[in-house]
Design a protein around this motif. Structure first.
Motif, short mmCIF file in Angstrom:
data_model
loop_
_atom_site.label_atom_id
_atom_site.label_comp_id
_atom_site.label_asym_id
_atom_site.label_seq_id
_atom_site.Cartn_x
_atom_site.Cartn_y
_atom_site.Cartn_z
N VAL A 197 37.18 33.97 80.27
CA VAL A 197 36.98 34.92 81.38
C VAL A 197 37.16 34.20 82.70
O VAL A 197 36.53 33.16 82.94
CB VAL A 197 35.57 35.55 81.31
CG1 VAL A 197 35.37 36.50 82.48
CG2 VAL A 197 35.35 36.28 79.99
N LEU A 198 38.00 34.75 83.57
CA LEU A 198 38.13 34.25 84.93
C LEU A 198 37.35 35.18 85.83
O LEU A 198 37.65 36.38 85.91
CB LEU A 198 39.59 34.18 85.35
CG LEU A 198 39.85 33.50 86.71
CD1 LEU A 198 41.21 32.78 86.70
CD2 LEU A 198 39.81 34.49 87.88
N MET A 199 36.34 34.64 86.50
CA MET A 199 35.50 35.43 87.40
C MET A 199 35.57 34.88 88.82
O MET A 199 35.62 33.67 89.03
CB MET A 199 34.04 35.42 86.94
CG MET A 199 33.71 36.33 85.81
SD MET A 199 31.90 36.52 85.62
CE MET A 199 31.83 37.54 84.16
N SER A 200 35.55 35.79 89.78
CA SER A 200 35.45 35.44 91.19
C SER A 200 34.38 36.29 91.83
O SER A 200 34.18 37.44 91.46
CB SER A 200 36.79 35.67 91.92
OG SER A 200 37.80 34.85 91.39
N HIS A 201 33.70 35.69 92.81
CA HIS A 201 32.64 36.44 93.50
C HIS A 201 33.03 36.65 94.96
O HIS A 201 33.50 35.74 95.63
CB HIS A 201 31.32 35.66 93.43
CG HIS A 201 30.23 36.30 94.25
ND1 HIS A 201 29.69 37.54 93.93
CD2 HIS A 201 29.59 35.88 95.37
CE1 HIS A 201 28.75 37.85 94.83
NE2 HIS A 201 28.68 36.86 95.70
#
Length: 277
Positions: free
Chosen positions: A273-277
């Protein structure tokens, strides 16, 4: 945009080696500089003082130092073999502080999901969550239970039109440009969500202009359904090997509170999973 500097978190867990191998492949693919940040759990100094007097602790520490040395030698040898530029950084400060700080000077951070069956994977409470929320960079998390070793052939984007999702889409463009297929997925009706969502076709048009082969899929879910579960089920159903989504959360006093879908994915992820905030 591409990834020219990649930071990978390394520890004493059984997942450190495959995580490094993935980081090495990506560094070679994108022509990136690879920084290996070795950071493990740091006990409270008072507890450390008590433990240091025991024979069991001394034996354990000696074993960890030997394994650390072996990992460092492997790191340098594999970089040389792959002809990838990089550096090894071992830190004594807590991983929750060191890795986000070093990661801010990178294009991509690679880390692992907590594995309840491997004590060495524990480097601090809520480490993945803190990394996503505080680094300011996209974080690629590798699940501890997955057969995917080289993500990015079929990218699935969990899209809801939010700021976080928008950030994640743009951060993941290097993966999507290299992928065979990218699927934009919107989940309608789940979690009692009433606010209007931005249509997936709009962001798909933007992505297509970057040369990405993209398709859109809207799925319906009941009001009591979990958005996180719906995304994981859809990823499995279409054979996606990388999930891209926004990471949602906020700090409340000294507590880190994550959004429902983010929490579900971090606990139950079955694909990277690639997550960005």
């Amino acid at each position: 945009m591409t990834y020219k500097t990649i930071v990978v978190h390394l520890d004493m867990s059984q997942h450190a080696h495959p995580r490094f191998e993935l980081a090495l492949r990506l560094a070679r693919q994108f022509g990136a500089h690879l920084t290996g940040v070795y950071a493990v759990f740091t006990p409270d100094p008072r507890a450390l003082y008590v433990m240091a007097g025991t024979a069991a602790y001394s034996t354990h520490e000696q074993l960890r130092m030997e394994r650390r040395g072996a990992l460092e030698r492997l790191f340098h040898a594999e970089l040389s073999r792959a002809e990838v530029a990089g550096e090894w950084i071992a830190v004594e400060t807590p991983a929750r502080l060191a890795v986000p700080s070093l990661g801010r000077c990178a294009d991509l951070i690679i880390a692992g999901q907590d594995d309840p069956n491997d004590p060495e994977s524990y480097v601090g409470d809520y480490f993945p969550e803190n990394l996503i929320m505080s680094s300011g960079r996209p974080v690629l998390l590798m699940p501890y239970a997955s057969s995917v070793t080289s993500p990015g052939t079929h990218v699935m984007v969990g899209w809801d039109g939010s700021r976080e999702a928008t950030r994640a889409v743009h951060d993941a463009l290097p993966f999507m440009r290299a992928a065979q297929t990218t699927t934009i997925v919107t989940v309608n009706g789940a979690g009692g969500e009433l606010r209007p969502r931005m249509p997936g076709a709009d962001i798909a048009t933007l992505i297509a202009r970057h040369g990405v082969n993209v398709e859109v899929k809207d799925i319906e879910a009941g009001a009591d359904a979990s958005i996180g579960d719906a995304l994981l089920s859809q990823a499995s159903g279409i054979g996606a090997d990388l999930l891209v989504m926004g990471g949602y959360g906020h700090a409340r006093w000294q507590e880190l509170v994550m959004g429902g879908a983010t929490r579900t994915i971090l606990q139950s992820m079955t694909v990277p999973v690639l997550m960005s905030h």
